[in-house]
Design a protein around this motif. Structure first.
Motif, short mmCIF file in Angstrom:
data_model
loop_
_atom_site.label_atom_id
_atom_site.label_comp_id
_atom_site.label_asym_id
_atom_site.label_seq_id
_atom_site.Cartn_x
_atom_site.Cartn_y
_atom_site.Cartn_z
N ALA A 99 0.74 -1.50 0.44
CA ALA A 99 -0.08 -0.04 -0.20
C ALA A 99 1.09 1.17 0.21
O ALA A 99 0.84 2.27 -0.54
N MET A 100 2.14 0.88 1.15
CA MET A 100 2.86 2.34 0.75
C MET A 100 3.46 2.41 -0.50
O MET A 100 3.04 3.39 -0.96
N GLY A 101 4.42 1.38 -1.36
CA GLY A 101 4.92 1.91 -2.86
C GLY A 101 4.16 2.28 -3.63
O GLY A 101 3.59 2.85 -4.27
N ASP A 102 2.18 1.87 -3.55
CA ASP A 102 1.98 1.79 -4.65
C ASP A 102 1.21 3.52 -4.57
O ASP A 102 0.78 4.58 -5.57
N ARG A 103 1.13 3.75 -2.81
CA ARG A 103 0.95 6.22 -3.06
C ARG A 103 1.76 6.02 -3.06
O ARG A 103 1.38 6.94 -4.04
N ASP A 104 2.88 6.02 -3.25
CA ASP A 104 3.87 7.12 -3.50
C ASP A 104 4.25 7.08 -5.62
O ASP A 104 5.06 7.58 -5.52
N ALA A 105 3.34 5.50 -5.55
CA ALA A 105 3.77 5.48 -6.61
C ALA A 105 2.94 6.90 -7.92
O ALA A 105 3.09 6.70 -9.26
N TYR A 106 1.72 7.25 -7.03
CA TYR A 106 1.29 8.05 -7.52
C TYR A 106 2.30 9.50 -7.88
O TYR A 106 1.86 11.01 -8.76
N TYR A 107 3.36 9.64 -7.66
CA TYR A 107 4.03 11.52 -7.65
C TYR A 107 5.63 10.72 -7.91
O TYR A 107 5.47 9.84 -8.05
N LEU A 108 6.00 11.70 -8.80
CA LEU A 108 6.90 12.09 -9.06
C LEU A 108 8.21 13.08 -8.53
O LEU A 108 7.23 14.14 -7.59
N LEU A 109 9.20 12.86 -8.21
CA LEU A 109 9.57 13.83 -8.05
C LEU A 109 10.49 14.43 -9.07
O LEU A 109 10.50 14.86 -10.01
N ALA A 110 10.61 16.03 -8.27
CA ALA A 110 10.57 17.42 -9.60
C ALA A 110 11.76 18.20 -8.94
O ALA A 110 11.80 18.47 -7.75
N GLY A 111 11.56 19.06 -10.29
CA GLY A 111 12.99 20.20 -9.32
C GLY A 111 13.95 19.57 -9.90
O GLY A 111 14.74 19.58 -10.54
N ILE A 112 15.16 20.06 -8.58
CA ILE A 112 16.17 19.64 -8.46
C ILE A 112 16.23 18.26 -7.54
O ILE A 112 15.46 18.56 -6.60
N VAL A 113 16.60 17.30 -8.48
CA VAL A 113 16.84 16.40 -7.62
C VAL A 113 18.42 15.21 -7.30
O VAL A 113 18.85 15.45 -8.59
N GLU A 114 19.16 14.46 -6.78
CA GLU A 114 20.02 14.38 -6.23
C GLU A 114 20.00 13.23 -6.70
O GLU A 114 18.58 12.26 -6.22
N LEU A 115 20.76 12.25 -7.17
CA LEU A 115 20.19 11.08 -7.38
C LEU A 115 21.76 10.86 -7.79
O LEU A 115 22.62 10.91 -8.08
N ASP A 116 21.35 8.98 -6.87
CA ASP A 116 23.35 8.21 -7.05
C ASP A 116 22.53 7.03 -6.70
O ASP A 116 21.08 6.52 -6.51
N ASP A 117 23.07 6.12 -7.30
CA ASP A 117 23.43 4.66 -7.15
C ASP A 117 23.88 4.16 -6.06
O ASP A 117 24.67 4.33 -5.13
N ALA A 118 23.40 2.79 -5.24
CA ALA A 118 23.45 2.92 -3.91
C ALA A 118 24.01 0.64 -3.91
O ALA A 118 22.61 0.28 -5.26
N PHE A 119 24.11 0.87 -2.96
CA PHE A 119 24.56 -1.38 -3.05
C PHE A 119 23.92 -2.02 -1.87
O PHE A 119 24.46 -0.94 -0.83
N PHE A 120 23.07 -3.27 -1.58
CA PHE A 120 22.93 -3.34 -0.49
C PHE A 120 22.88 -4.79 -0.56
O PHE A 120 23.12 -5.57 -1.99
N GLY A 121 23.32 -5.45 1.19
CA GLY A 121 23.51 -6.92 1.23
C GLY A 121 24.63 -6.93 1.13
O GLY A 121 25.58 -5.99 0.88
N GLY A 122 25.16 -8.44 1.26
CA GLY A 122 26.97 -8.58 1.52
C GLY A 122 27.26 -9.45 -0.33
O GLY A 122 26.74 -10.25 -0.63
#
Length: 307
Positions: free
Chosen positions: A121-144
């Motif tokens: 439900a959290m993901g579906d609700r946030d899927a309605y919106y996109l980030l806009a304006g000035i957006v910092e963007l980077d990749d990250a890595f999770f797990g071992g």
């Protein structure tokens, strides 16, 4: 969105003392102007108390207050669902299934499934919106990484793309995160379109794939990330990523990549509503009502997963 009622724990307990109170509240949310048959729109119904169903007097279509929600066909009582949603909404660190199992007195598999439904439900609700304006963007890595595996961008850890929008004063506003298969230009572009509104200004590092976003309608501002020479470059984003990694390592003790996106959804949903305080339960309840359910087997393909 209109101002919503604040909801302290004491007020929550007073308002929802039992399942009947929760059902009445669900009815008011589903049909604020009075009952309307989902099939034919008729406004008269019979209530079948033994099955908790509403039957349309015109077409005989039967429905319930949980139909079309994450609680659909759940064997868990509605007041237990409400408490789970309240606890999930108000624990800013995230609540593990083991803790929820104890707090609402259900089995571990039930608590685990309830939390994943809430995260959907959290993901579906946030899927309605996109980030806009000035957006910092980077990749990250999770797990071992596997033993002897590479580190850095050549790692076999799970890759993710994180975006954080800034307000006019350069302060954090909203965040989105997505698991990504690789950082090739085509994959990156497709993922960014689901996170950031075209026309936005993207601030990133010097990874070779980021300039491709210029062709997709974004303005890309890149510089080398060097904490000593450029301490402010991507600082808010890297703080958010660090907090996300701490959450996953601390509250959830590491995760299988299969479910990593669900926990990203939870983190982002909380971050994006951090200023709403006492409205958190009402907002999350409405998200849960507006989201269709997901089954245990859909989540784990018939194999129990403990996280």
């Amino acid at each position: 969105m209109s101002q919503q009622e604040t909801m302290s724990l004491r007020k929550f307990k007073d308002k929802f003392p039992d399942e009947d109170a929760c059902c009445k509240h669900m009815f008011q949310i589903r049909w604020p102007e009075g009952y309307r048959c989902p099939k034919c729109g008729h406004d008269q119904f019979y209530y079948i108390g033994t099955r908790k169903l509403y039957e349309c007097k015109a077409c005989r279509y039967q429905t319930s207050v949980t139909a079309g929600t994450i609680m659909h066909k759940s064997h868990t009582k509605l007041d237990v669902w409400f408490l789970a949603i309240y606890l999930t909404a108000h624990d800013k660190r995230g609540i593990a299934a083991r803790k929820l199992e104890q707090d609402i007195e259900v089995s571990y598999p039930t608590a685990w499934l309830m939390l994943h439904k809430i995260r959907k439900a959290m993901g579906d609700r946030d899927a309605y919106y996109l980030l806009a304006g000035i957006v910092e963007l980077d990749d990250a890595f999770f797990g071992g990484p596997t033993e002897g595996g590479k580190r850095g961008r050549g790692t076999d850890k799970t890759k993710a793309l994180i975006g954080l929008s800034l307000d006019k004063q350069g302060r954090p506003q909203y965040i989105k995160a997505s698991v990504i298969e690789n950082l090739r230009a085509s994959t990156l572009a497709d993922t960014v379109k689901g996170l950031i509104q075209q026309g936005s200004v993207i601030s990133s590092d010097l990874h070779r794939s980021y300039p491709c976003l210029e062709k997709e309608g974004y303005t890309v501002y890149s510089k080398e990330f060097n904490p000593n020479e450029n301490p402010d470059h991507l600082k808010w984003l890297h703080t958010a990523i660090s907090n996300l990694k701490t959450l996953i390592a601390g509250t959830y003790h590491g995760l299988d990549s299969k479910h990593l996106q669900a926990y990203f959804n939870e983190y982002c949903y909380r971050f994006n509503r951090r200023k709403f305080k006492g409205q958190l339960f009402n907002r999350l309840l409405n998200a849960c009502i507006g989201t269709t359910t997901i089954t245990y087997h859909q989540l784990v393909d018939g194999v129990p997963v403990l996280t």
